[in-house]
Write a protein that holds these residues in place. Structure first.
Motif, mmCIF file in Angstrom:
data_model
loop_
_atom_site.group_PDB
_atom_site.id
_atom_site.type_symbol
_atom_site.label_atom_id
_atom_site.label_comp_id
_atom_site.label_asym_id
_atom_site.label_seq_id
_atom_site.Cartn_x
_atom_site.Cartn_y
_atom_site.Cartn_z
ATOM 1 N N GLN A 132 11.820 -101.242 -63.455
ATOM 2 C CA GLN A 132 11.468 -101.656 -64.794
ATOM 3 C C GLN A 132 12.516 -102.615 -65.333
ATOM 4 O O GLN A 132 13.695 -102.338 -65.350
ATOM 5 C CB GLN A 132 11.315 -100.435 -65.683
ATOM 6 C CG GLN A 132 10.200 -99.539 -65.160
ATOM 7 C CD GLN A 132 10.367 -98.105 -65.590
ATOM 8 O OE1 GLN A 132 11.449 -97.569 -65.527
ATOM 9 N NE2 GLN A 132 9.260 -97.495 -66.001
ATOM 10 N N GLY A 133 12.058 -103.772 -65.765
ATOM 11 C CA GLY A 133 12.965 -104.742 -66.354
ATOM 12 C C GLY A 133 13.550 -105.728 -65.363
ATOM 13 O O GLY A 133 14.079 -106.744 -65.776
ATOM 14 N N THR A 134 13.517 -105.447 -64.072
ATOM 15 C CA THR A 134 14.125 -106.367 -63.117
ATOM 16 C C THR A 134 13.122 -107.014 -62.186
ATOM 17 O O THR A 134 13.473 -107.908 -61.453
ATOM 18 C CB THR A 134 15.203 -105.663 -62.269
ATOM 19 O OG1 THR A 134 14.583 -104.619 -61.533
ATOM 20 C CG2 THR A 134 16.311 -105.116 -63.135
ATOM 21 N N MET A 135 11.890 -106.535 -62.190
ATOM 22 C CA MET A 135 10.865 -107.165 -61.361
ATOM 23 C C MET A 135 9.555 -107.143 -62.133
ATOM 24 O O MET A 135 9.325 -106.242 -62.933
ATOM 25 C CB MET A 135 10.734 -106.475 -60.003
ATOM 26 C CG MET A 135 10.018 -105.161 -60.004
ATOM 27 S SD MET A 135 9.657 -104.504 -58.355
ATOM 28 C CE MET A 135 11.274 -104.025 -57.795
ATOM 29 N N PRO A 136 8.721 -108.104 -61.886
ATOM 30 C CA PRO A 136 7.414 -108.096 -62.566
ATOM 31 C C PRO A 136 6.620 -106.854 -62.187
ATOM 32 O O PRO A 136 6.726 -106.350 -61.059
ATOM 33 C CB PRO A 136 6.724 -109.357 -62.043
ATOM 34 C CG PRO A 136 7.814 -110.200 -61.461
ATOM 35 C CD PRO A 136 8.907 -109.261 -61.032
ATOM 36 N N GLU A 137 5.802 -106.363 -63.120
ATOM 37 C CA GLU A 137 4.992 -105.181 -62.839
ATOM 38 C C GLU A 137 4.044 -105.413 -61.671
ATOM 39 O O GLU A 137 3.739 -104.477 -60.937
ATOM 40 C CB GLU A 137 4.217 -104.741 -64.079
ATOM 41 C CG GLU A 137 5.062 -103.960 -65.044
ATOM 42 C CD GLU A 137 4.229 -103.227 -66.093
ATOM 43 O OE1 GLU A 137 3.003 -103.489 -66.209
ATOM 44 O OE2 GLU A 137 4.811 -102.382 -66.781
ATOM 45 N N SER A 138 3.598 -106.645 -61.477
ATOM 46 C CA SER A 138 2.686 -106.914 -60.361
ATOM 47 C C SER A 138 3.388 -106.682 -59.023
ATOM 48 O O SER A 138 2.791 -106.146 -58.091
ATOM 49 C CB SER A 138 2.131 -108.338 -60.436
ATOM 50 O OG SER A 138 3.188 -109.280 -60.415
ATOM 51 N N VAL A 139 4.645 -107.052 -58.930
ATOM 52 C CA VAL A 139 5.406 -106.827 -57.700
ATOM 53 C C VAL A 139 5.662 -105.332 -57.525
ATOM 54 O O VAL A 139 5.504 -104.791 -56.426
ATOM 55 C CB VAL A 139 6.732 -107.623 -57.723
ATOM 56 C CG1 VAL A 139 7.623 -107.266 -56.547
ATOM 57 C CG2 VAL A 139 6.451 -109.122 -57.770
ATOM 58 N N GLU A 140 6.023 -104.674 -58.606
ATOM 59 C CA GLU A 140 6.238 -103.226 -58.552
ATOM 60 C C GLU A 140 4.955 -102.520 -58.105
ATOM 61 O O GLU A 140 4.992 -101.614 -57.265
ATOM 62 C CB GLU A 140 6.666 -102.700 -59.924
ATOM 63 C CG GLU A 140 6.851 -101.197 -59.953
ATOM 64 C CD GLU A 140 7.092 -100.640 -61.345
ATOM 65 O OE1 GLU A 140 7.197 -99.392 -61.432
ATOM 66 O OE2 GLU A 140 7.158 -101.401 -62.322
ATOM 67 N N PHE A 141 3.820 -102.945 -58.648
ATOM 68 C CA PHE A 141 2.528 -102.366 -58.296
ATOM 69 C C PHE A 141 2.282 -102.474 -56.791
ATOM 70 O O PHE A 141 1.917 -101.500 -56.140
ATOM 71 C CB PHE A 141 1.401 -103.073 -59.073
ATOM 72 C CG PHE A 141 0.042 -102.522 -58.814
ATOM 73 C CD1 PHE A 141 -0.517 -101.607 -59.685
ATOM 74 C CD2 PHE A 141 -0.687 -102.906 -57.705
ATOM 75 C CE1 PHE A 141 -1.784 -101.083 -59.458
ATOM 76 C CE2 PHE A 141 -1.949 -102.399 -57.464
ATOM 77 C CZ PHE A 141 -2.500 -101.478 -58.340
ATOM 78 N N VAL A 142 2.497 -103.677 -56.248
ATOM 79 C CA VAL A 142 2.257 -103.905 -54.817
ATOM 80 C C VAL A 142 3.190 -103.045 -53.970
ATOM 81 O O VAL A 142 2.754 -102.406 -53.001
ATOM 82 C CB VAL A 142 2.404 -105.403 -54.463
ATOM 83 C CG1 VAL A 142 2.425 -105.622 -52.964
ATOM 84 C CG2 VAL A 142 1.283 -106.210 -55.116
ATOM 85 N N ILE A 143 4.454 -103.003 -54.316
ATOM 86 C CA ILE A 143 5.425 -102.203 -53.556
ATOM 87 C C ILE A 143 5.034 -100.734 -53.585
ATOM 88 O O ILE A 143 5.000 -100.064 -52.544
ATOM 89 C CB ILE A 143 6.856 -102.405 -54.103
ATOM 90 C CG1 ILE A 143 7.348 -103.816 -53.787
ATOM 91 C CG2 ILE A 143 7.810 -101.348 -53.540
ATOM 92 C CD1 ILE A 143 8.634 -104.202 -54.505
#
Length: 174
Positions: free
Chosen positions: A6-17
């Motif tokens: 949270q705060g360091t990567m876009p939510e879309s990237v977090e979602f994919v990971i």
């Protein structure tokens, strides 16, 4: 190693990971369950090559077989089957996160994962088993209730795997 999501990567990237890790992890749990049940003699080991054979016939326009085991083998059917197996697990994780949201993936609870996995029984009961010649909900097998129970048990293991993989990931990607 902890990554700050949270705060360091876009939510879309977090979602994919998260989707890839959770889906692949849950599928691995299902595979471990399958290996365990095969080892103790409860059920034969999963044959993802037959799933690959079924999928391999799609480009030829054949989606339903009388018996996939009696269909002619196709080149690379095991690789196709295993790839499909893990891809489907990841797609299921995507759907679970879409339904429950990233907050669930960040703070997973077991019930949504299990309910989703049980709801996903629609796919094997009404698509895969009929397409491979086993009938709706394995009705054309020698012991339909045992086959159905194996599907429910496998999806339960997968649901616990969804929750477990999401939980493990909270230690890596809070």
């Amino acid at each position: 190693m902890r990554l700050e999501a949270q705060g360091t990567m876009p939510e879309s990237v977090e979602f994919v990971i998260r989707a890839i890790f959770i889906g692949a992890g849950a599928t691995a749990v299902l595979d471990l369950w399958s290996m365990f049940t095969a080892r103790v003699g409860v059920v034969p080991p999963s044959n993802w090559g037959l799933v690959g054979r079924w999928i391999g016939y799609f480009p030829k326009g054949t989606f339903v077989h009388d018996s996939i085991a009696k269909a002619a083998p196709i080149d690379g059917e095991r690789a196709i089957g295993w790839t499909a197996h893990y891809t489907i697990g990841i797609v299921y994780a995507v759907l679970l996160i879409v339904i429950c949201g990233l907050p669930w993936a960040r703070h997973p609870s077991v019930l949504p994962a299990l309910l989703f996995a049980w709801a996903a029984l629609v796919a094997p009961f009404f698509v895969m088993q009929p397409g491979m010649g086993a009938g709706i909900a394995a009705s054309r097998t020698s012991n339909p209730n045992a086959a159905r129970l194996r599907s429910v048990a496998g999806h339960t293991a997968f649901g616990l795997g969804l929750w477990g993989a999401a939980t493990v990931l909270t230690f890596i990607l809070p």
